[in-house]
Write an enzyme that holds these catalytic residues in place. Structure first.
Site, mmCIF file in Angstrom:
data_model
loop_
_atom_site.group_PDB
_atom_site.id
_atom_site.type_symbol
_atom_site.label_atom_id
_atom_site.label_comp_id
_atom_site.label_asym_id
_atom_site.label_seq_id
_atom_site.Cartn_x
_atom_site.Cartn_y
_atom_site.Cartn_z
ATOM 1 N N GLU A 48 -3.973 2.391 1.022
ATOM 2 C CA GLU A 48 -4.799 3.022 0.322
ATOM 3 C C GLU A 48 -5.298 2.096 -0.760
ATOM 4 O O GLU A 48 -4.584 1.499 -1.480
ATOM 5 C CB GLU A 48 -4.699 4.357 -0.415
ATOM 6 C CG GLU A 48 -5.530 4.981 -1.118
ATOM 7 C CD GLU A 48 -5.316 6.268 -1.797
ATOM 8 O OE1 GLU A 48 -4.075 6.518 -1.932
ATOM 9 O OE2 GLU A 48 -6.197 6.786 -2.433
ATOM 10 N N ARG A 105 11.734 3.717 3.528
ATOM 11 C CA ARG A 105 10.915 2.654 2.664
ATOM 12 C C ARG A 105 12.009 1.716 1.778
ATOM 13 O O ARG A 105 13.236 2.247 1.695
ATOM 14 C CB ARG A 105 9.777 3.608 1.837
ATOM 15 C CG ARG A 105 10.592 4.709 0.805
ATOM 16 C CD ARG A 105 9.501 5.528 0.434
ATOM 17 N NE ARG A 105 8.636 4.555 -0.492
ATOM 18 C CZ ARG A 105 7.479 5.250 -0.941
ATOM 19 N NH1 ARG A 105 6.849 6.243 -0.617
ATOM 20 N NH2 ARG A 105 6.899 4.128 -1.773
ATOM 21 N N LYS A 146 3.565 3.021 -6.629
ATOM 22 C CA LYS A 146 2.375 2.568 -7.483
ATOM 23 C C LYS A 146 1.931 3.281 -8.624
ATOM 24 O O LYS A 146 1.188 2.863 -9.450
ATOM 25 C CB LYS A 146 1.067 2.786 -6.324
ATOM 26 C CG LYS A 146 1.002 1.548 -5.363
ATOM 27 C CD LYS A 146 -0.573 1.432 -4.729
ATOM 28 C CE LYS A 146 -0.316 1.807 -3.006
ATOM 29 N NZ LYS A 146 -1.514 1.661 -2.474
#
Length: 544
Positions: free
Chosen positions: A33, A259, A269
């Site tokens: 994104e 992750r 983020k």
RNA sequence: UGGGGUGUCGCCAAGCGGUAAGGCACUGGGUUUUGAUCCCAGCAUGCGCAGGUUCGAAUCCUGCCACCCCAGCCA
């Protein structure tokens, strides 16, 4: 270093290929994104997706998941493209955006309504949350769940036409409010947002949600293996439900892996964005940031990041990787490629009392093992600087540098002996007066002298004054306290020195250097005469 | 107290019923005009715990325990 990775995902793909379950080649996608800069956690996903496609002879889409215009921007889109390319991956013609499919997505939503599988819900956000139930209690059906297909179609069309304000209605999938998986409790798949989109402008006011969008984009692009992180495991049933309930002829499998978590930093983020906003770092590309841009600016080579991603592997275990592994990968690349040079961080003047007034030019290899890099000229004279740390009036045992009366070799130069220590009124050492041994010249030493060590130095007259920035972990603790980021920050994460680099380094076009005995450094991409320490050299010296 | 995951050396990670790979880190030693590099050696009688099946189990079964994720009109 080129052994094939054999993680569970590659095993699965191999198996799919062997069983003929994949027509054509392997197709993957990296779907960020555009709401922030990419970090090293994304690099793991990039290396996996692009790596897998490369290994199995397929290709990879770079797809921007731009379904939430409120948080996205073109700056991020551009930074992401730059970073993926810098990492060494090429998406070729496969650059897409979820927004490229807004029309198709809308039509699939209409199809769901026509099949009685979706309905317009007019509950408020608050009411929807309240009726969703809890992790242990089932939710309750929305009173709008039984709206007629005709009414739903009409309302959804009017939502799209902009007749309603944000939040007035949403489109929900009609699944099961009693599902043990909360993601299946009639999830919202479209919401109204009167927000300008960075690509579609004001053409749309209804935007599809991730769960509805992602699976459809994957299917439309013919993604053969949709790889994502573990937190999406609970979403897989919804991913499958959407594709099973619309007329689409492709159904990618979603496969999840863990992750990356790295010690002494954060990988979210949201948090990175907050640090940029709070100005605790200079920006997304601050060399202390775990972002690709930050690592690049610090001097980390792309090859080191790729090697790191390969070494940590792909599994479903929630690991916490030590920074020492990243440092190792960086050093390994730079050790072979970086030309050597000399720099003095904290200069201590040295006068060679028996050296003639006219200096001389010495020669030194840019790299001790790689002759292809050639040589550079090194000027030597009566006035030099050495590292303050390399002199000790009362040397601890095992000290291999300079001390009163002691001998040391100046790298590539001569052996010197310290005769006198000059101090100022406060007792601080301001100069060393030394003698040099003319017959000890590097490469033609006939002095027979055996100094204990070798130290770096620069010629005072020709060295270039520079700023040297030494970076350390951004956070003091291996696992920083996310609730109190400010006090979790390492106060010494950057320390600045006003030092010198030898003339040949200053005038060189090269970007990366190993400053001997100090570490690997890179020219700062923004600031002139500034070098960033990429990583220290390994150091097995144990004082005392 | 619901659902979904994961547990192999300090860290990462192979292993897929036949008797614990590898890398990082660490510890010794050698080479060295970078206390770097390089080289050599060492580093899990045991695989979350407890039972069971089997000639044989990290691998299969049962039961526990621990940790991670999920209740956005974020992705």
């Amino acid at each position: 270093m080129s052994e094939e990775a054999t993680d569970f995902i590659r095993q699965r793909i191999r198996q799919d290929l062997d069983q003929g379950a994949v027509e054509g080649g392997v197709v993957t996608r990296f779907p960020p994104e555009p709401n922030g800069y990419l970090h090293i956690g994304h690099a793991k996903s990039i290396c996996l997706n692009f790596g897998v496609a490369r290994e199995f002879g397929g290709y990879t889409y770079l797809r921007f998941d731009d379904t939430n215009p409120a948080k996205e921007s073109d700056e991020y889109v551009e930074s992401i493209k730059r970073d993926v390319a810098w990492l060494g991956y090429d998406w070729g013609s496969h650059l897409t955006h979820a927004s490229d499919y807004f029309d198709q997505l809308y039509n699939f939503a209409v199809e769901l309504i026509e099949r009685g599988k979706a309905f317009v819900c007019s509950l408020s956000g608050e009411e929807i949350r309240a009726s969703r139930g809890t992790l242990t209690e089932p939710g309750t059906d929305s009173p709008y769940r039984s709206r007629s297909i005709e009414e739903n179609l009409d309302l959804f069309a009017r939502m799209k036409a902009g007749e309603f304000a944000d939040g007035e209605h949403v489109l929900r999938a009609k699944i099961d409010m009693a599902s043990a998986n909360v993601n299946l409790r009639d999830p919202v798949i479209y919401r109204i947002r009167h927000v300008e989109h960075q690509r579609t402008g004001d053409r749309w006011v209804v935007y599809p949600m991730y769960d509805f969008t992602h699976c459809i984009c994957d299917a439309l692009e013919g993604i053969t293996h949709s790889l994502c992180t573990l937190e999406f495991q609970d979403h897989r049933p919804l991913y499958d439900w959407v594709l099973d309930n619309i007329n689409i002829n492709f159904h990618p499998p979603q496969i999840e892996f863990s992750r990356l978590a790295l010690e002494h930093t954060v990988m979210s983020k949201r948090l990175l964005n907050q640090m940029v906003d709070d100005a605790v770092v200079s920006g997304w590309d601050d060399p202390r940031m775990p972002t690709i841009a930050g690592l690049r600016r610090r001097g980390v080579p792309a090859a080191a990041i790729r090697d790191f991603c390969k070494r940590i592997g792909i599994t479903k275990q929630d690991g916490l990787v030590e920074m020492a592994l990243l440092d190792f990968c960086i050093r390994q690349v730079l050790e072979k490629s970086a030309p050597r040079g000399m720099s003095v961080l904290d200069p201590l003047p040295v006068t060679l009392t028996n050296y003639p007034d006219d200096g001389e030019t010495l020669e030194a290899a840019w790299h001790p093992q790689n002759a292809e890099l050639g040589n550079r000229a090194l000027s030597f004279s009566r006035q030099l600087y050495i590292e303050r740390e390399d002199f000790s009036e009362e040397p601890p045992k095992g000290f291999k540098r300079l001390s009163p009366g002691g001998l040391v070799r100046l790298r590539y130069g001569f052996i010197i002996q310290c005769d006198e220590v000059i101090k100022d009124a406060d007792g601080a050492i301001v100069e060393l007066r030394c003698r040099y041994f003319p017959e000890s010249k590097s490469g033609s030493d006939t002095s027979g002298l055996k100094p204990k060590g070798v130290i770096h130095w620069v010629d005072a007259a020709s060295a270039q004054p520079v700023t040297l920035r030494l970076y350390q972990q951004l956070f003091t603790d291996p696992v920083p306290d996310l609730d109190d980021l400010a006090s979790a920050l390492n106060p010494d994460s950057v320390v600045e020195f006003s030092g010198f680099v030898e003339a040949a380094v200053a005038s060189s076009e090269m970007q990366h250097f190993q400053f001997e005995r100090l570490g690997y450094y890179a020219r700062d991409s923004e600031l002139a005469d500034t070098f960033n320490r990429t990583v220290t050299l390994r150091d097995s010296y144990k004082p005392g």
